[in-house]
Design a protein around this motif. Sequence first.
Motif, PDB file in Angstrom:
ATOM      1  N   THR A   1       0.745  -1.058   0.137  1.00  0.00           N
ATOM      2  CA  THR A   1       0.091  -0.014   0.204  1.00  0.00           C
ATOM      3  C   THR A   1       0.804   1.428   0.108  1.00  0.00           C
ATOM      4  O   THR A   1       1.658   1.207   0.710  1.00  0.00           O
ATOM      5  CB  THR A   1      -0.892   0.018   1.170  1.00  0.00           C
ATOM      6  OG1 THR A   1      -0.402   0.053   2.364  1.00  0.00           O
ATOM      7  CG2 THR A   1      -1.693  -1.178   1.177  1.00  0.00           C
TER       8      THR A   1
ATOM      9  N   PRO B   1      -8.849  -7.340  -7.209  1.00  0.00           N
ATOM     10  CA  PRO B   1      -8.215  -6.007  -7.273  1.00  0.00           C
ATOM     11  C   PRO B   1      -8.990  -5.069  -7.848  1.00  0.00           C
ATOM     12  O   PRO B   1      -8.676  -4.560  -9.047  1.00  0.00           O
ATOM     13  CB  PRO B   1      -6.648  -6.324  -7.717  1.00  0.00           C
ATOM     14  CG  PRO B   1      -6.747  -7.344  -8.672  1.00  0.00           C
ATOM     15  CD  PRO B   1      -8.091  -8.031  -8.125  1.00  0.00           C
TER      16      PRO B   1
ATOM     17  N   LYS C   1      -3.869   0.395  -7.815  1.00  0.00           N
ATOM     18  CA  LYS C   1      -2.811  -0.289  -7.249  1.00  0.00           C
ATOM     19  C   LYS C   1      -2.311   0.279  -6.177  1.00  0.00           C
ATOM     20  O   LYS C   1      -1.967   1.540  -6.312  1.00  0.00           O
ATOM     21  CB  LYS C   1      -1.967  -0.728  -8.380  1.00  0.00           C
ATOM     22  CG  LYS C   1      -0.975  -1.567  -7.845  1.00  0.00           C
ATOM     23  CD  LYS C   1       0.492  -1.737  -8.966  1.00  0.00           C
ATOM     24  CE  LYS C   1       1.558  -2.726  -8.278  1.00  0.00           C
ATOM     25  NZ  LYS C   1       2.479  -2.939  -9.322  1.00  0.00           N
TER      26      LYS C   1
ATOM     27  N   HIS D   1      -3.067  -6.423  -0.809  1.00  0.00           N
ATOM     28  CA  HIS D   1      -2.250  -5.522  -1.606  1.00  0.00           C
ATOM     29  C   HIS D   1      -1.085  -6.083  -1.595  1.00  0.00           C
ATOM     30  O   HIS D   1      -0.363  -5.906  -2.334  1.00  0.00           O
ATOM     31  CB  HIS D   1      -2.354  -4.311  -0.894  1.00  0.00           C
ATOM     32  CG  HIS D   1      -3.723  -3.174  -1.389  1.00  0.00           C
ATOM     33  ND1 HIS D   1      -3.865  -2.814  -2.821  1.00  0.00           N
ATOM     34  CD2 HIS D   1      -5.018  -2.880  -0.880  1.00  0.00           C
ATOM     35  CE1 HIS D   1      -4.804  -2.178  -2.928  1.00  0.00           C
ATOM     36  NE2 HIS D   1      -5.795  -2.152  -1.855  1.00  0.00           N
TER      37      HIS D   1
ATOM     38  N   SER E   1       0.323  -6.384  -5.441  1.00  0.00           N
ATOM     39  CA  SER E   1       1.434  -5.594  -5.591  1.00  0.00           C
ATOM     40  C   SER E   1       2.658  -6.074  -6.127  1.00  0.00           C
ATOM     41  O   SER E   1       3.381  -5.685  -6.790  1.00  0.00           O
ATOM     42  CB  SER E   1       1.666  -4.647  -4.689  1.00  0.00           C
ATOM     43  OG  SER E   1       0.381  -3.598  -4.562  1.00  0.00           O
TER      44      SER E   1
END
Length: 454
Positions: free
Chosen positions: A125, A210, A214, A250, A254
């Motif tokens: 994040t 998601p 992002k 995340h 990610s």
Amino acid sequence: MSTVEGMADLPFGFSSGDDPERDKHKKDPESGSGGDPFGMGGAGFDMSQLGQIFSRLGEMFSGAQNMSADGTRSGPVNYDLARQLASSSIGFVAPVSEKTGAAISDAVHLAETWLDGVTALPAGTTKAVAWTPTDWVDNTLETWKRLCDPVAEQISTVWASSLPEEARSMAGPLLSMMSQMGGMAFGSQLGQALGTLSKEVLTSTDIGLPLGPKGVAALMPAAVESLAEGLEQPRSEIITFLAAREAAHHRLFSHVPWLSTQLLNAVEAFAKGMKIDMSGLEELAQGFNPAALADPSQMEQLLNQGIFEPKATPEQTAALERLETLLALIEGWVQTVVTDALGDRIPGTSALSETLRRRRATGGPAEQTFATLVGLELRPRKMREAAALWERLTEAVGADARDGVWQHPDLLPSAEDLDEPAGFIDRMIGGDTSGIDQLLADLEKDTGTDEPER
């Protein structure tokens, strides 16, 4: 009934796809659908009657195009209409207070600190925010386009390509008209669904996909408040727990670069596997009076009869299994690392995990949205088994080796491994881990890059 328990029966305001009356017409030869309600007779498939239908529709909708608000030709879904209907459904919402926004930001920061100690994947994040339902729609619509377009496009092309050659040559402007009306119908359903879903989701990753930008961790304060009213845990603990789940999602999205693509590809593969049963078209040609199409109510009835029925195919079944397994692995991993991070710090972690697991397993708003829009039941059916596998794997090989499994999709447990995890864990313990290094080396050699093939 608690807020969570009631989520399985959310009133979406449109058909789930089951229409008893429509199915009765299909199965009962005396009900009229496949008979002779207009006195036209006909025991076989009469191409001249089909031509009359196409001609009448062509006259009514000649030159119709699926146009967006700026006058350019749009895709298979009218997203302008979807956004308008979603906003109308949501109505006025007050902005989130600075105090609430700061509390959510603090909760995400604290959760990230605790997660650092239990997973090898770094924080994913870059920003923590509090969203209103309107914010959720605005920030997730682009992803919904990627999810819905393949299915809507397939529906609009498969039935047309399945028409007999004679029928296709007569269709003319009808194909354009059907594209426009299909785009509006899909956009209408999507708008109503998003309007409802925006008031039920708890975070940006609540349905396991998601959906948002992002790196942006987002919680929905109004929905969190509704959830908290039916639970015994303090609101501060619930917010921290949800913040940890959002942050854990995340980390995966990610730092596992192929994951988002795999999820979206599974939905697209499901769409491409769609086939259309054209038997309903023969029934229509046998017993429908083309003159009745001048009546708008008859036109609406025509479109609601399910003439072009999708049917399940082996390709769709395989795509659905891949999607369900991947969703279960994601949810199981998130539950495992969140429990490890918060278990000794927040007493209610276990109870909250079970609450959310039941909410997903029994079919919440996400499942209803997908079941209606794209025929997918977005249900990670083996989430409990996946969580147990990740927990046992952590005990056996540690967090670093566990998280190394996410390096490539071929390394992940299969649906069969979820049913019998012992074999997968034995392979990880018993020296088969060298095979993982060899696979990654082969992939790097084949692709000429240090990044796993997507």
